[in-house]
Design a protein around this motif. Structure first.
Motif, PDB file in Angstrom:
ATOM      1  N   TYR A 395     -12.873 -13.046   2.845  1.00  8.28           N
ATOM      2  CA  TYR A 395     -12.760 -12.324   1.574  1.00  8.28           C
ATOM      3  C   TYR A 395     -13.702 -11.281   1.586  1.00  8.28           C
ATOM      4  CZ  TYR A 395     -13.275 -11.056  -3.292  1.00  8.28           C
ATOM      5  OH  TYR A 395     -13.386 -10.181  -4.536  1.00  8.28           O
ATOM      6  N   GLU A 396     -15.172 -11.575   1.832  1.00 10.14           N
ATOM      7  CA  GLU A 396     -16.308 -10.898   1.986  1.00 10.14           C
ATOM      8  C   GLU A 396     -16.149  -9.931   3.152  1.00 10.14           C
ATOM      9  OE1 GLU A 396     -19.668 -13.252   2.060  1.00 10.14           O
ATOM     10  OE2 GLU A 396     -19.821 -13.476   0.021  1.00 10.14           O
ATOM     11  N   LYS A 397     -15.388 -10.339   4.140  1.00 10.77           N
ATOM     12  CA  LYS A 397     -15.231  -9.071   5.323  1.00 10.77           C
ATOM     13  C   LYS A 397     -14.202  -8.434   4.812  1.00 10.77           C
ATOM     14  CE  LYS A 397     -15.252 -10.817   9.269  1.00 10.77           C
ATOM     15  NZ  LYS A 397     -14.793 -11.578  10.413  1.00 10.77           N
ATOM     16  N   GLN A 398     -12.803  -8.817   4.237  1.00 10.63           N
ATOM     17  CA  GLN A 398     -11.930  -7.988   3.974  1.00 10.63           C
ATOM     18  C   GLN A 398     -12.226  -6.894   2.869  1.00 10.63           C
ATOM     19  OE1 GLN A 398      -8.414  -9.847   2.417  1.00 10.63           O
ATOM     20  NE2 GLN A 398      -7.142  -7.905   1.982  1.00 10.63           N
ATOM     21  N   TRP A 399     -13.030  -7.110   1.909  1.00 13.05           N
ATOM     22  CA  TRP A 399     -13.537  -6.209   0.807  1.00 13.05           C
ATOM     23  C   TRP A 399     -14.791  -5.538   1.043  1.00 13.05           C
ATOM     24  CZ3 TRP A 399      -9.508  -4.919  -1.826  1.00 13.05           C
ATOM     25  CH2 TRP A 399      -8.490  -5.640  -2.104  1.00 13.05           C
ATOM     26  N   LYS A 400     -15.378  -5.474   2.564  1.00 16.16           N
ATOM     27  CA  LYS A 400     -16.474  -4.773   2.970  1.00 16.16           C
ATOM     28  C   LYS A 400     -17.751  -5.497   2.262  1.00 16.16           C
ATOM     29  CE  LYS A 400     -13.701  -2.390   5.467  1.00 16.16           C
ATOM     30  NZ  LYS A 400     -12.259  -2.961   5.017  1.00 16.16           N
ATOM     31  N   LEU A 401     -17.665  -6.503   1.329  1.00 22.45           N
ATOM     32  CA  LEU A 401     -18.707  -6.910   0.572  1.00 22.45           C
ATOM     33  C   LEU A 401     -20.071  -7.089   1.745  1.00 22.45           C
ATOM     34  CD1 LEU A 401     -16.900  -8.975  -2.249  1.00 22.45           C
ATOM     35  CD2 LEU A 401     -18.117  -6.667  -2.203  1.00 22.45           C
ATOM     36  N   ARG A 402     -19.628  -7.756   2.726  1.00 17.06           N
ATOM     37  CA  ARG A 402     -20.646  -8.361   3.725  1.00 17.06           C
ATOM     38  C   ARG A 402     -21.212  -7.195   4.260  1.00 17.06           C
ATOM     39  NH1 ARG A 402     -20.903 -11.924   8.224  1.00 17.06           N
ATOM     40  NH2 ARG A 402     -23.073 -11.741   9.147  1.00 17.06           N
ATOM     41  N   ILE A 403     -20.373  -6.024   4.608  1.00 16.22           N
ATOM     42  CA  ILE A 403     -20.921  -5.147   5.457  1.00 16.22           C
ATOM     43  C   ILE A 403     -21.790  -4.034   4.322  1.00 16.22           C
ATOM     44  CG2 ILE A 403     -19.042  -3.597   5.122  1.00 16.22           C
ATOM     45  CD1 ILE A 403     -21.602  -3.288   8.039  1.00 16.22           C
ATOM     46  N   MET A 404     -21.402  -4.189   2.920  1.00 16.67           N
ATOM     47  CA  MET A 404     -22.201  -3.437   1.905  1.00 16.67           C
ATOM     48  C   MET A 404     -23.642  -4.054   1.818  1.00 16.67           C
ATOM     49  SD  MET A 404     -22.036  -1.103  -0.122  1.00 16.67           S
ATOM     50  CE  MET A 404     -22.568  -0.441  -1.911  1.00 16.67           C
ATOM     51  N   MET A 405     -23.622  -5.546   1.908  1.00 21.17           N
ATOM     52  CA  MET A 405     -24.878  -6.163   1.860  1.00 21.17           C
ATOM     53  C   MET A 405     -25.761  -5.995   2.990  1.00 21.17           C
ATOM     54  SD  MET A 405     -23.917  -9.863   0.070  1.00 21.17           S
ATOM     55  CE  MET A 405     -22.681 -10.316   1.263  1.00 21.17           C
ATOM     56  N   LYS A 406     -25.130  -6.019   4.230  1.00 19.87           N
ATOM     57  CA  LYS A 406     -25.658  -5.528   5.279  1.00 19.87           C
ATOM     58  C   LYS A 406     -26.440  -4.260   5.353  1.00 19.87           C
ATOM     59  CE  LYS A 406     -24.836  -6.181  10.293  1.00 19.87           C
ATOM     60  NZ  LYS A 406     -23.972  -6.484  11.097  1.00 19.87           N
ATOM     61  N   MET A 407     -25.550  -3.065   4.773  1.00 23.21           N
ATOM     62  CA  MET A 407     -26.179  -1.910   4.675  1.00 23.21           C
ATOM     63  C   MET A 407     -27.377  -1.571   3.959  1.00 23.21           C
ATOM     64  SD  MET A 407     -22.834   0.569   5.149  1.00 23.21           S
ATOM     65  CE  MET A 407     -21.867  -0.149   3.822  1.00 23.21           C
ATOM     66  N   HIS A 408     -27.464  -2.453   3.036  1.00 20.48           N
ATOM     67  CA  HIS A 408     -28.340  -2.524   1.989  1.00 20.48           C
ATOM     68  C   HIS A 408     -29.589  -3.390   2.337  1.00 20.48           C
ATOM     69  CE1 HIS A 408     -25.625  -0.318  -0.335  1.00 20.48           C
ATOM     70  NE2 HIS A 408     -26.581   0.196  -1.069  1.00 20.48           N
ATOM     71  N   GLY A 409     -29.614  -3.906   3.593  1.00 24.80           N
ATOM     72  CA  GLY A 409     -30.743  -4.594   4.161  1.00 24.80           C
ATOM     73  C   GLY A 409     -30.770  -6.034   4.437  1.00 24.80           C
ATOM     74  N   LEU A 410     -29.571  -6.669   4.103  1.00 20.74           N
ATOM     75  CA  LEU A 410     -29.420  -8.313   4.195  1.00 20.74           C
ATOM     76  C   LEU A 410     -29.147  -8.619   5.628  1.00 20.74           C
ATOM     77  CD1 LEU A 410     -29.396 -11.060   2.929  1.00 20.74           C
ATOM     78  CD2 LEU A 410     -26.870 -10.507   2.612  1.00 20.74           C
ATOM     79  N   GLY A 411     -30.227  -9.309   6.235  1.00 18.02           N
ATOM     80  CA  GLY A 411     -30.080  -9.636   7.710  1.00 18.02           C
ATOM     81  C   GLY A 411     -29.014 -10.864   7.925  1.00 18.02           C
ATOM     82  N   ASN A 412     -28.693 -10.942   9.245  1.00 20.87           N
ATOM     83  CA  ASN A 412     -27.632 -12.253   9.492  1.00 20.87           C
ATOM     84  C   ASN A 412     -28.330 -13.650   9.280  1.00 20.87           C
ATOM     85  OD1 ASN A 412     -25.504 -10.301  10.297  1.00 20.87           O
ATOM     86  ND2 ASN A 412     -26.790 -10.175  12.291  1.00 20.87           N
ATOM     87  N   GLY A 413     -29.544 -13.633   9.376  1.00 19.49           N
ATOM     88  CA  GLY A 413     -30.227 -14.982   9.180  1.00 19.49           C
ATOM     89  C   GLY A 413     -30.222 -15.454   7.726  1.00 19.49           C
TER      90      GLY A 413
END
Length: 981
Positions: A395-413
């Motif tokens: 769900y987070e991937k489909q609605w681009k929420l994961r990449i949105m958080m990533k683009m604002h600085g959230l790291g993978n760890g």
């Protein structure tokens, strides 16, 4: 941007150390990037609020196993009550007569102990030992299959007079035959009824009835059983009704004589072959040739009795579920031993009085529903969390929420740590409720097995299940598909375990290695563990002992130890593999890394900015210099910055190009063509173009959502191809579509993204308040309402506020004003004007049917503009420069009555300027384009006055070139050029 920021290789080679040092210092924020723990704290707070809003769903998820346990526990209690109330009574009871007195007393435990298995049997009944005699229609006869002429003719089967054959062999034939001659007592009377009741132990009794599971009740002495006495010879009238005592009770039964026919065979192999080929139980039409018994006396002589005995153990009954049952063996042994005694001692006889079972204690009738419901039920309950976890991740991937958080600085760890911890907590509570409520509701599978073993097993499994969900999520970008696949896996693996894997476990001949291979499927590992728990609990409830203990792990038969090892190894392997795939596989979640990104020596090196041959590049630059000098000049600035880096320029695009491959027979699409651009700090750059011009593709390359085909861009000196994770820490994005959590409020969104930008305490609260006020979401409690209740314009304003919070130095806004009303658009303009003071902003504007508000937005916000058509940048400059370059004309509009002379108006205008261009004439409205250099404004006023003297003029208008005219002229010119080329 941790530590020292990375700069292009060309920067390092050609720039001085002072320039590099100043650039690095300028790129460092006063707060610095958010640490691992700050990002984890931000995501944890956001998830807690998000899950709080989903409390009903979470409670229902956790309560599901509770309800299941309550249901099964209630059924178990109800069944126990019924068993106590209506179950068999082992004590004696009174059979009342009509007058109320006891007519007789019946004791069930003495009458039918087999039918009352829970009852105690302190003194089992004595039963005369019997031989298993073949039925008359199955007794061995001579036929084509068995080539022995000493067998009787098959005609005896019609008269049911066939003898019962006994096969004999041995090393000493004469001694073996002497033994067979003494198998049966030599009776002086042919009428066995004379001595049957008195000397029952001296006769060889047999029966063709099938035995029961236990021998507490001998089926031969029930009303439907048949009795035979085996004799060397039978009289003509061989059936007699005899009364005798059996198990302390008087019994009257018909006893029939059957002739025992001993036959010699040369060796044991011949006997074995005859037994194998002659046995066809249950089909009288086939040649069924059953043998009464078979003996191999081996090396027996007067000093030693050494004998092997064949007996029939292939009968199958409903009671033993088709498994072979050990049949009546003691009498076969007694026949051989008695014959040996008679040979040695003459007429001596070894009497065989009776056989008797071991006494047994009584027990309660227990039906353990938790074990009888089957392993499949519990496997499904435990696996139901898998599709829930998988759906959340996708769900987070489909609605681009994961990449949105990533683009604002959230790291993978931090993302992996918090997400994994949440799913582990949810799974632990789910499993704990399942086990605890199962124990409370008297489910034996939980009560009787050691709780520490269950804890270790379920804890390892839920970790493996979470790792599996992360692994599978890497291959999906659609929630519906992932959900369907998840539930297919759950129900399919459960059915596979129940109807295939279970039979492999129970089949001792099946290879243990293949079972281990199958257990590598996590669902089958779970199935094996619960299967063993269920078996141990069922056995313990029946016998009254404890279930599985730690000492039982040493038993190779239960397989629990192997399952635990397999699950631990798979967990430790799947988790890093899932993490690796999350970095490499790109399915709607940004640009994936190279396959060997974790090895510095194998990382993909950035390609040089110039990929074309030098002659072709020089030729192209000369053409651009002549036809599009503004683009040539921009290219020169980029080249200069690549050689001599400057801290004032934040964004540098170097020949950026994107080509989408052709699909379904369509040619490849060139979305962005060799774009070169340099943006200094404090500038808002607007990109104008129609739909499909390549604006969004450019933004997606800049934010790391797609990978450029060639060329690159540098943000604060860092390459977008290799350093996006560092770039994200100082970047803000307002995407084309609002990427928001429907259940979170506007304030909670800003708090989350503010923490990712390392805002803390009072600074965070102040930044959030100012952001809400700036986009008009503060008053009336709008900022504290869930985003799902926002209008489209309010969501758009919230997205803009998110992109600007935390003072990012680079901001991308993809069509930020789409869907906004005029009032909201005015608020947006004010926000962007204030925000561009110390940052670089790229803003895209779509031009639909020459929308006036789009051009107003471009003129009001953008310091410079670039018009993009078919992926190519056509011109660069501020609004005045573009109007001056592409708008060297004025538009004159004269409105008269439709009946007035058209030629007269056209003649007046052409007299003013021969190069005047008539745009259109419609219903008395005449519109002309006049070159600025040919016409003065005073001349136009003079022309209008002259026209008014000749005919009535309703209205007239003179306007300068607008940005709309510039856009239309550039777009039409490029389209015409593309059509010609």
């Amino acid at each position: 941007m941790e530590g020292t920021s990375r700069v292009p290789a060309r920067f390092v080679a050609e720039a001085g150390p002072d320039a590099l040092l100043s650039m690095r210092k300028s790129m460092e924020s006063s707060r610095g990037p958010a640490s691992f723990f700050t990002q984890a704290d931000a995501l944890l707070r956001k998830n807690l609020v998000f899950q709080k809003r989903k409390s009903c769903t979470n409670i229902c998820t956790i309560l599901f196993p509770v309800l299941i346990c309550l249901l099964v526990g209630s059924l178990q209690t109800w069944v126990n009550i019924l068993l106590v109330k209506y179950g068999p009574k082992c004590q004696c009871y009174c059979v009342e007569a009509k007058n109320g007195t006891c007519k007789k007393e019946a004791c069930l435990d003495n009458m039918m102990p087999d039918q009352l298995s829970p009852c105690p049997v302190p003194s089992p009944p004595k039963w005369p030992p019997l031989l298993q005699v073949p039925e008359p229609k199955y007794r061995a006869t001579r036929d084509d299959i068995i080539p022995f002429t000493d067998l009787p003719d098959k005609s005896c089967k019609r008269t049911k007079s066939c003898p019962a054959t006994i096969l004999v062999t041995g090393g000493n034939q004469s001694f073996a035959k002497s033994l067979t001659d003494n198998f049966f007592m030599k009776n002086s009377s042919s009428n066995i009824s004379d001595y049957l009741g008195t000397f029952l132990s001296n006769l060889i009794l047999g029966t063709d009835s099938q035995p029961m599971q236990t021998q507490f009740t001998e089926a031969a002495f029930l009303p439907f059983g048949s009795l035979y006495v085996v004799q060397p010879k039978c009289a003509s009238n061989s059936t007699h009704l005899v009364s005798f005592q059996v198990a302390g009770s008087p019994l009257e039964k018909e006893v029939e004589c059957v002739q025992g026919l001993p036959l010699w065979r040369s060796n044991s192999s011949a006997i074995n072959d005859e037994l194998f080929r002659g046995y066809e139980k249950g089909n009288a039409e086939k040649n069924s040739n059953e043998i009464l018994a078979a003996y191999d006396f081996l090396n027996s002589d007067e000093k030693i009795l050494n004998v092997s005995i064949w007996y029939n153990s292939t009968y199958k009954t409903l009671e033993d579920n088709g498994e072979p049952t050990v049949l009546r063996v003691p009498r076969s042994i007694n026949v051989a031993s008695s014959a040996y005694l008679r040979v040695l001692r003459g007429g001596a006889n070894m009497q065989f009085e009776y056989v008797k079972e071991m006494p047994k204690l009584g027990m309660r009738i227990m039906i353990d529903l938790s074990s009888l419901t089957g392993t499949l039920f519990y496997v499904w309950v435990m696996e139901l969390l898998f599709p829930i976890i998988l759906t959340y991740l996708v769900y987070e991937k489909q609605w681009k929420l994961r990449i949105m958080m990533k683009m604002h600085g959230l790291g993978n760890g931090p993302y992996w740590t918090i997400s994994y911890a949440y799913f582990l907590l949810l799974s632990s509570v789910y499993t704990l409720c399942f086990v605890m409520l199962g124990s409370i509701t008297d489910l034996k599978i939980f009560q009787l097995n050691d709780y520490s073993i269950q804890f270790v097993f379920y804890f390892i499994y839920i970790n493996l299940q979470i790792a599996l969900a992360f692994f599978v999520a890497a291959f999906f970008s659609d929630v519906k598909t992932a959900t369907v696949v998840g539930y297919i896996y759950v129900f399919g693996s459960g059915l596979l375990g129940e109807y295939l894997f279970q039979y492999f476990i129970e089949d001792t001949s099946f290879s243990g290695g293949w079972i281990l291979v199958m257990e590598m499927i996590p669902a089958l590992s779970l199935y094996r563990g619960i299967y063993e728990f269920s078996n141990y609990a069922l056995q313990a409830s029946q016998v009254g002992t404890s279930g599985m203990q730690w000492r039982d792990l040493g038993d190779r038969q239960n397989g629990i130890k192997d399952v635990l090892v397999i699950m631990v190894v798979e967990w430790l392997l799947l988790l890093p593999v899932a993490c690796y795939l999350d970095q490499v596989v790109s399915l709607g979640d940004g640009v994936g890394k190279s396959t060997l990104f974790f090895l510095p020596c194998f990382r993909k090196k950035p390609s040089l900015p110039f990929c074309k041959p030098i002659l072709q590049q020089q030729k192209s630059e000369v053409l651009v210099e002549i036809e599009k000098p503004d683009l040539y000049q921009e290219r020169q600035v980029v080249e200069q910055l690549l050689r001599e880096p400057s801290t004032s320029h934040v964004i540098i695009c170097d020949n950026l190009q994107k080509v989408y491959p052709g699909r379904d027979g369509n040619p490849e699409k060139l979305a962005v063509r060799e774009l070169s651009l340099a943006l200094p700090r404090g500038e808002c750059f607007g990109i104008l173009g129609p739909n499909g011009a390549g604006k969004t593709s450019l933004i997606h390359m800049m934010i790391g959502f797609i990978k450029p085909t060639s060329g690159t861009a540098y943000i604060h000196g860092m390459d977008i191809r290799t350093d996006m994770e560092k770039i994200y820490t100082g970047m803000g994005v307002c995407p084309q579509h609002d990427l928001l959590w429907e259940t979170l409020t506007g304030r909670e969104h800003l708090m989350f993204y503010g923490r990712l930008k390392n805002l803390k305490g009072a600074a965070l609260s102040q930044a959030v308040e100012e952001s809400l006020k700036s986009v008009n979401l503060f008053h009336g409690g709008v900022g504290d309402k869930p985003a799902g209740k926002y209008s489209g314009g309010m969501k758009r304003r919230l997205s803009i506020a998110i992109s600007l919070i935390g003072d990012p130095k680079v901001v991308y806004m993809d069509e930020p004003s789409s869907g906004l009303d005029p009032a909201s658009r005015k608020i947006l303009w004010d926000v962007v004007k204030r925000a561009k003071q110390d940052r670089a902003i790229i803003l895209t504007i779509v031009c639909l049917s020459v929308a006036a508000h789009s051009m107003e937005e471009a003129e009001a916000l953008c310091d410079r503009l670039g018009i993009v058509v078919d992926g190519s940048l056509q011109c660069i400059g501020n609004a005045k420069e573009l109007k001056a370059r592409f708008g060297g004309s004025r538009v004159l509009t004269i409105m008269t009555s439709p009946s007035e002379e058209e030629e007269e108006i056209e003649h007046l205008v052409l007299r003013l300027s021969p190069r005047a261009n008539k745009i259109y004439h419609l219903s008395g409205t005449h519109k002309f384009e006049l070159p600025k250099e040919d016409v003065r404004i005073a001349d136009i006023f003079q022309l209008v006055k002259e026209a008014q003297r000749k005919f009535p003029v309703d209205a007239w208008e003179l306007v300068d070139t607008t940005l709309e005219d510039v856009f239309i002229k550039v777009a039409k010119g490029e389209q015409a050029f593309n059509e010609l080329s």
